[in-house]
Every structure is written in C-alpha cells, then in structure tokens.
Design a protein around this motif. Sequence first.
Motif, PDB file in Angstrom:
ATOM      1  N   PHE A 191       0.828  -1.206   0.000  1.00 54.96           N
ATOM      2  CA  PHE A 191       0.000   0.000   0.000  1.00 54.96           C
ATOM      3  C   PHE A 191       0.863   1.257   0.000  1.00 54.96           C
ATOM      4  N   LYS A 192       1.928   1.248   0.780  1.00 57.12           N
ATOM      5  CA  LYS A 192       2.821   2.399   0.823  1.00 57.12           C
ATOM      6  C   LYS A 192       3.469   2.667  -0.536  1.00 57.12           C
ATOM      7  N   ALA A 193       3.664   1.596  -1.304  1.00 60.76           N
ATOM      8  CA  ALA A 193       4.301   1.717  -2.615  1.00 60.76           C
ATOM      9  C   ALA A 193       3.314   2.152  -3.699  1.00 60.76           C
ATOM     10  N   GLU A 197      -5.054  -2.003  -5.219  1.00 61.37           N
ATOM     11  CA  GLU A 197      -5.891  -3.205  -5.133  1.00 61.37           C
ATOM     12  C   GLU A 197      -5.017  -4.385  -4.759  1.00 61.37           C
ATOM     13  N   LEU A 198      -5.396  -5.063  -3.676  1.00 63.47           N
ATOM     14  CA  LEU A 198      -4.663  -6.218  -3.176  1.00 63.47           C
ATOM     15  C   LEU A 198      -5.527  -7.453  -3.407  1.00 63.47           C
ATOM     16  N   ALA A 234      -8.385  -7.408   9.410  1.00 64.59           N
ATOM     17  CA  ALA A 234      -7.186  -6.575   9.562  1.00 64.59           C
ATOM     18  C   ALA A 234      -6.763  -5.974   8.227  1.00 64.59           C
ATOM     19  N   LEU A 235      -6.855  -6.752   7.147  1.00 65.20           N
ATOM     20  CA  LEU A 235      -6.504  -6.230   5.828  1.00 65.20           C
ATOM     21  C   LEU A 235      -7.465  -5.125   5.400  1.00 65.20           C
ATOM     22  N   ALA A 240      -8.291   0.592   4.279  1.00 60.45           N
ATOM     23  CA  ALA A 240      -9.065   1.821   4.448  1.00 60.45           C
ATOM     24  C   ALA A 240      -8.156   3.026   4.699  1.00 60.45           C
ATOM     25  N   GLN A 241      -7.020   2.788   5.360  1.00 63.16           N
ATOM     26  CA  GLN A 241      -6.085   3.878   5.633  1.00 63.16           C
ATOM     27  C   GLN A 241      -5.477   4.435   4.343  1.00 63.16           C
ATOM     28  N   TYR A 242      -5.414   3.591   3.318  1.00 63.77           N
ATOM     29  CA  TYR A 242      -4.782   4.000   2.061  1.00 63.77           C
ATOM     30  C   TYR A 242      -5.792   4.160   0.928  1.00 63.77           C
TER      31      TYR A 242
END
Length: 457
Positions: A191-193, A197-198, A234-235, A240-242
Amino acid sequence: MSNVIPVAVPVAPKVGFVSLGCPKALVDSEQILTQLRAEGYETAKSYDGADLVIVNTCGFIDAAVQESLDAIGEALSENGKVIVTGCLGVKKDAAGDDIIKKIHPKVLEVTGPHALTEVMFAVHKHLPKPHAPFFDLVPPQGVKLTPKHFAYLKISEGCNHRCSFCIIPSMRGDLVSRQIADIMLEAENLFKAGVKELLVISQDTSAYGVDVKFRMGFWNGKPVKTHMTQLVTALGELAAQYGAWVRLHYVYPYPHVDHIIPLMAEGKILPYLDVPLQHAHPDVLKRMKRPANGEKNIERIEAWRAMCPDITIRSTFIAGFPGETEAEFEYLLDFLKEVEIDRLGCFAYSPVDGATANNIANPVPEELREERRGRVMLLQEEISKKRLQAKVGKTMRVLIDAIDGSGGVGRSSADAPEIDGVVYVKPPFEPHKKLVVGEFVDVTITGADSHDLWAAA
C-alpha cells in the motif's frame, strides 16, 4: 594535482526470467526476483543479454505442461544456461522419470514450486553472486511483476484437499499458512508503494490457519488470530487507511465465510468472492472429492446476496467430468439458471497425469466434454448479459488500468484483473476530471454487453 586512480566497477550478472502459470506461481517468481535483486543481480530484458535464464513452470493441465516445456526449449535454444523451477519440476512420467530432465537434459538444475532457497543455491552455483550486494536497491515491497497499482498477496502454500482431478498437493504439498504479521507487513509495504488493489490468493483461502490451529499472532501490538476472518478484517482496516481495495480469491464456501460478508456490505473489503464450485450435482462432487454439495451452495449464495446485495460471485466449473451423465449435466445447468453466477469460467475436463479422476469409470468422450462446456458458456452469456444490463444507469467506482486518446479502461469491484470483464470509460469528462492509471474514478454506466460495461466519467 593529485593522481586520480580509476576504479573498476564490477558488472552485475544478469538473469533472464520467464514466469508461467497461476497467480500463486507469479508470487513465487516475485520472491525469487526480489532475492536476486537483493543480492546484486540484474534482470535481463532478452535471452542474449542474460548470463542465465530461470523458467518458472506450470504443470497442472496438459496445455500448461506443453507451454512450460516449449518455454524451456526456447530458453535453451536462445541462451543455453537454464534453471527450471515451479510445479512441473516435481512431475514425473509413467515410468517415474523426471519429465523436464527427460525432454530437456541440458537444463542446469530443476526444483519444485515455492523453492526460493533451492533456486538461489542453483543460481549461486552456476552464476556466482556479486561480491558486494546493494540491499538498498530492493524496495520494501519487493520486486513485482504486476502493474504498480495492483498486486497479489499469497497467504499460504499448499492444500489439504485431495480433489480427484487435481495434483496440486503432490506438487505444492499440504497447507502451510504464513505468519499473520508477515502478511500484514507485506500488505502495508505494498500500500505504501502505491498499490490500490490487493488480491488475496492461496490454494484454499478459507482454510488459512487450519494447519497451525488458528494460533494467536500479533500485528501493531494487537493480537490477531491466524484465521481467515481476522486476517481479512485486519486487511480491510489497513486498506481503508490508504483508500485501497482488498479482493478475495479461491474461497471455499465453508460456514465461517458467512462472517466475511458483513465486511463487504460495510465497504471494508470488496463485495466479491471467487468460489471454485466446480460442479453442482452431489454425485459428481463426490467423485471429485469436493468438500461441498450443490443444495447447500444455493442456500449459501442466497444468504450472501441477502446480506450484501452488491456482492459479485465468481466461480469455475468442469464439464464432462468422468462418469458425468446427461442428467447430472442438466442438473448443473439448472443450478446455474437458479443461482445466476455473476462471473463464470467453465473448462472441459482435461485428464492430468497422476490425477485419480483418470481411473473413474465411464469417461466422457472429448467431443462431448467440449460440447457441454459450450452449452455452459452459452447459458452463462445470457445470464451475464442480463446481470450486467441491470447495472446501466448506476454510478460505480472504477480503478483505471489503461488510458488512450478515446478514454480509459478500468475495472469495477466486480472485475478481477485478467479473468473478468472491464469498464470502458468514454468522454465527455467533466472539466475537472482526468483519468490516471492506477487511480479511482466514479463513473455512470451507460451500456453493457455480455462481458463488459461502458461508462462516462
């Protein structure tokens, strides 16, 4: 003036890479490439520019085996120094001989799937690593083979099921779940990168944690069980943060999957389930040794849709399985008419060396297998067209995969990359809107066919 002493800069050895097979094999490839980069190797863009070539193979069905063997042959012809890994690496012929070594005896080394250590040992043996690796050249999320805005997240290896048509457990072994902290750290780095979509994958996502008896793990100082429900929760919170999506694949319809559906209804994860049902008739499922039956699946899908009306169900089915009668096949068609699967793939049964299904009495002739597959897909085309037409006029969020002069191509929550449909986003755009690859845009659906949607932003 002081003398300047020239320093010879070592040339990094280059490795070519060919990755075949499913997303799980793709993740194996990414892990190998990440380790190569960490040790200072470079990736070659062509055979002639490589000091050595690695081919990651698939060995499931006959067509995949042939594609892998052809790729190995091409690499040997064009380069000459080839290391083979992947599922085909553990496959043997009827005489018990290694298939790869028998057909391509000039390959340097052969390993099985998820064999990072063995592959790197082979690379070191035939192409010694640079003296001073530059670990800072490796991004935290590792090397990825997908576009920057989506990535696969593999949560486990292997499978505990023994489906009669499948030889995956013999190649990849029994279920081995990853530690939840490692999964969450990888997800956060992705997500930081910039991943938007995961896609969560495994052989059996619903069974995550069974092998370790759902032991307690920790993430960010909080206890989290090694269990599908808690992992997905948890995922979803992390995504949601990103402002990102989480999509679930290869989900067996176990009862605890019901607890995931409210997360979809609340927008925590995408309202999308990839559920490989394979058939509907109880007797066929029994011959397949599948852990489910058709009637319960009808009830379960109805319950899921009641909890989350926007849910998209994707599934795969096999037509012409050994012993399948016309009545059993008609039962499958009736099942599909009743449940109206949103996204469906159907395969004509393909005998796989080593699969116990090959020994089942009354095999269906190949021509009839293909005819039945065609009937399934013809029915599904009507179902899909009906369900997609119902979306015309609605507003949807779309993740843009590509743009051109006439607009862009994206995917909605109902569309996994490469296996589902797409949304064609066309002008006119509002003056302040601009399509950007890897970004979300809200669109209005203006048209539909049997597979894809058209929209205006």
